[in-house]
Design an enzyme around this catalytic site. Structure first.
Site, PDB file in Angstrom:
ATOM      1  N   LYS A  36       0.829  -1.209   0.000  1.00 22.41           N
ATOM      2  CA  LYS A  36       0.000   0.000   0.000  1.00 22.41           C
ATOM      3  C   LYS A  36       0.867   1.264   0.000  1.00 22.41           C
ATOM      4  O   LYS A  36       2.068   1.196   0.301  1.00 22.41           O
ATOM      5  CB  LYS A  36      -0.940  -0.020   1.209  1.00 22.41           C
ATOM      6  CG  LYS A  36      -0.229  -0.057   2.547  1.00 22.41           C
ATOM      7  CD  LYS A  36      -1.149  -0.594   3.650  1.00 22.41           C
ATOM      8  CE  LYS A  36      -0.451  -0.513   4.989  1.00 22.41           C
ATOM      9  NZ  LYS A  36      -1.191  -1.239   6.038  1.00 22.41           N
ATOM     10  N   TYR A 255      15.294  30.430   6.839  1.00 19.36           N
ATOM     11  CA  TYR A 255      14.048  31.126   7.158  1.00 19.36           C
ATOM     12  C   TYR A 255      13.927  31.387   8.644  1.00 19.36           C
ATOM     13  O   TYR A 255      14.216  30.513   9.464  1.00 19.36           O
ATOM     14  CB  TYR A 255      12.840  30.297   6.698  1.00 19.36           C
ATOM     15  CG  TYR A 255      12.591  30.383   5.215  1.00 19.36           C
ATOM     16  CD1 TYR A 255      12.299  31.605   4.605  1.00 19.36           C
ATOM     17  CD2 TYR A 255      12.635  29.248   4.432  1.00 19.36           C
ATOM     18  CE1 TYR A 255      12.067  31.689   3.237  1.00 19.36           C
ATOM     19  CE2 TYR A 255      12.393  29.309   3.064  1.00 19.36           C
ATOM     20  CZ  TYR A 255      12.113  30.541   2.473  1.00 19.36           C
ATOM     21  OH  TYR A 255      11.884  30.614   1.139  1.00 19.36           O
TER      22      TYR A 255
HETATM   23  C1  LIG Z   1      -0.321  -2.169   6.650  1.00 19.99           C
HETATM   24  C2  LIG Z   1      -0.808  -3.490   7.079  1.00 19.99           C
HETATM   25  C3  LIG Z   1       0.085  -4.535   7.327  1.00 19.99           C
HETATM   26  C4  LIG Z   1       1.586  -4.351   7.285  1.00 19.99           C
HETATM   27  O1  LIG Z   1       2.059  -3.698   8.430  1.00 19.99           O
HETATM   28  P1  LIG Z   1       3.620  -3.492   8.711  1.00 19.99           P
HETATM   29  O2  LIG Z   1       3.681  -2.957  10.064  1.00 19.99           O
HETATM   30  O3  LIG Z   1       4.096  -2.519   7.679  1.00 19.99           O
HETATM   31  O4  LIG Z   1       4.255  -4.833   8.541  1.00 19.99           O
HETATM   32  C5  LIG Z   1      -0.439  -5.772   7.645  1.00 19.99           C
HETATM   33  N1  LIG Z   1      -1.778  -5.982   7.724  1.00 19.99           N
HETATM   34  C6  LIG Z   1      -2.663  -4.984   7.510  1.00 19.99           C
HETATM   35  C7  LIG Z   1      -4.119  -5.264   7.627  1.00 19.99           C
HETATM   36  C8  LIG Z   1      -2.213  -3.722   7.189  1.00 19.99           C
HETATM   37  O5  LIG Z   1      -3.090  -2.726   6.972  1.00 19.99           O
END
Ligand SMILES: *Cc1c(COP(=O)(O)O)cnc(C)c1O
Length: 358
Positions: A36, A255
């Protein structure tokens, strides 16, 4: 003169090695690689194509899944938050996407749909994180409805998510593990619970499918930057010095004149800023590697530039390479300075950052 602008160097061998470590830690589980948010900033399609041994991919939005299909990815893809609209059900069937079900609206939409093909469903149970998932008391109703529906491929997968797995001593995780075990013990179905921290720290969470994200990218998912042996960062974020300037004692830099030199020194200006995804709130002292040497960030982060204190004896020159995080400087450490988590730094990389394969 050719100066490097902000570049994310992506090491796909490191990705492969991290993946193999995950497999060796959970040898009896299939791996759903989580991609994702543009593969945690590393490039959705690039990462998918570099993981030929993953058993499935996980994304959060249907658009991410469709981008993978458009890129020719044929592996199973799971929507980790399920679908957001009834109309998506046809899209799931056409593109062979699997969906999580975590509420009764999704359940009703699936059961009532005129689907072209039965859907593969992962039923999400809330075991204590209290974000997504059905309540334990709803499990038998949801299970019965899904297992009796011709719109659903049998068998479904049972899953939950761990809220505190990054803290090895947190008592919430044993409670979640015990509840998941109790709720699912009588069901001969595939089960899934572990994120990266579960893979590393909670073997009891492995079940049939592990779902690692962050660890794939070579970053420790454990709290307080506890490092993990055997993983290596996939992304190294670099840019170059575009100015090297001598500054007298008492002069302000950047800045707001937010940093004032105590003594005469040499500062370096690096072509990276919040417009590239470097965190604007990184404070004075945040480490930056220049020619492999740690130097402190000074002054405010600008949109396109940051300034560092090279010290009065420095020999740095325009064009020298600066590393903001990655090999030699863990993103976990930069995140701690910036009072955030590595996840946010990685997925905030913006489109103007060049990608270069290591
Ligand atoms: C994002 C996610 C993961 C992965 O999590 P990490 O901490 O990056 O390993 C696993 N399961 C679900 C349902 C997620 O949304």
């Amino acid at each position: 003169m050719t100066l490097r602008t902000a570049t994310a160097v992506i090491d796909l061998n490191a990705l492969t090695n991290n993946f193999r470590l995950i497999q060796s830690l959970s040898p009896n589980s299939k791996v759903l690689a989580v991609l994702k948010a543009n593969g945690y900033g590393h490039g959705l399609e690039r990462i998918a194509k570099a993981l030929p041994d993953a058993d499935a991919f996980g994304v959060a939005r249907i658009d991410e899944a469709l981008a993978l299909r458009a890129a020719g990815i044929v592996k199973p893809i799971v929507l980790l938050e399920g679908f957001f609209a009834k109309e998506d059900i046809d899209v799931l069937a056409i593109h062979n996407l699997q969906t999580i079900v975590h509420n009764s609206e999704q359940l009703a939409a699936i059961v009532d749909a005129a689907v072209k093909k039965p859907l593969k469903v992962w039923l999400k149970i809330d075991t204590g994180m209290h974000r997504l998932g059905i309540n334990p008391g709803q499990l038998s109703d949801f299970y019965n409805a899904l297992s009796q529906s011709n719109n659903v491929q049998q068998a479904i997968v049972l899953m939950s998510h761990l809220g505190c797995a990054d803290e090895k001593d947190n008592p919430v995780t044993p409670k979640q593990l015990a509840l998941f075990k109790e709720l699912t013990a009588d069901k001969a179905l595939e089960k899934s619970l572990a994120n990266s921290a579960g893979v590393l720290a909670w073997p009891e969470s492995h079940y049939d499918w592990v779902r690692p994200g962050l660890m794939l990218y070579g970053v420790s998912p454990l709290a307080s930057g506890v490092s993990v042996n055997g993983i290596a960062p996939v992304m190294t974020l670099q840019s170059s010095l575009i100015a090297v300037r001598d500054i007298a004692a008492g002069e302000a830099v950047g800045y707001g004149g937010a940093w004032v030199s105590e003594k005469s020194t040499t500062i370096g200006v690096i072509a990276i800023g919040y417009g590239d995804g470097y965190p604007r709130h990184a404070p004075n002292g945040t480490p930056v590697l220049v020619n492999g040497r740690r130097v402190p960030l000074i002054g405010r982060v600008s949109m396109d530039m940051i300034t560092v204190d090279l010290g009065c004896d420095s020999h740095e020159q325009i064009g020298d390479i600066a590393t903001l995080w990655g090999k030699g400087l863990p993103v976990e450490e930069v995140a701690e300075f910036a009072t955030t988590i590595p996840y946010e730094l990685l997925c905030n990389i913006t489109r103007r950052v060049h990608i270069q394969l290591a």
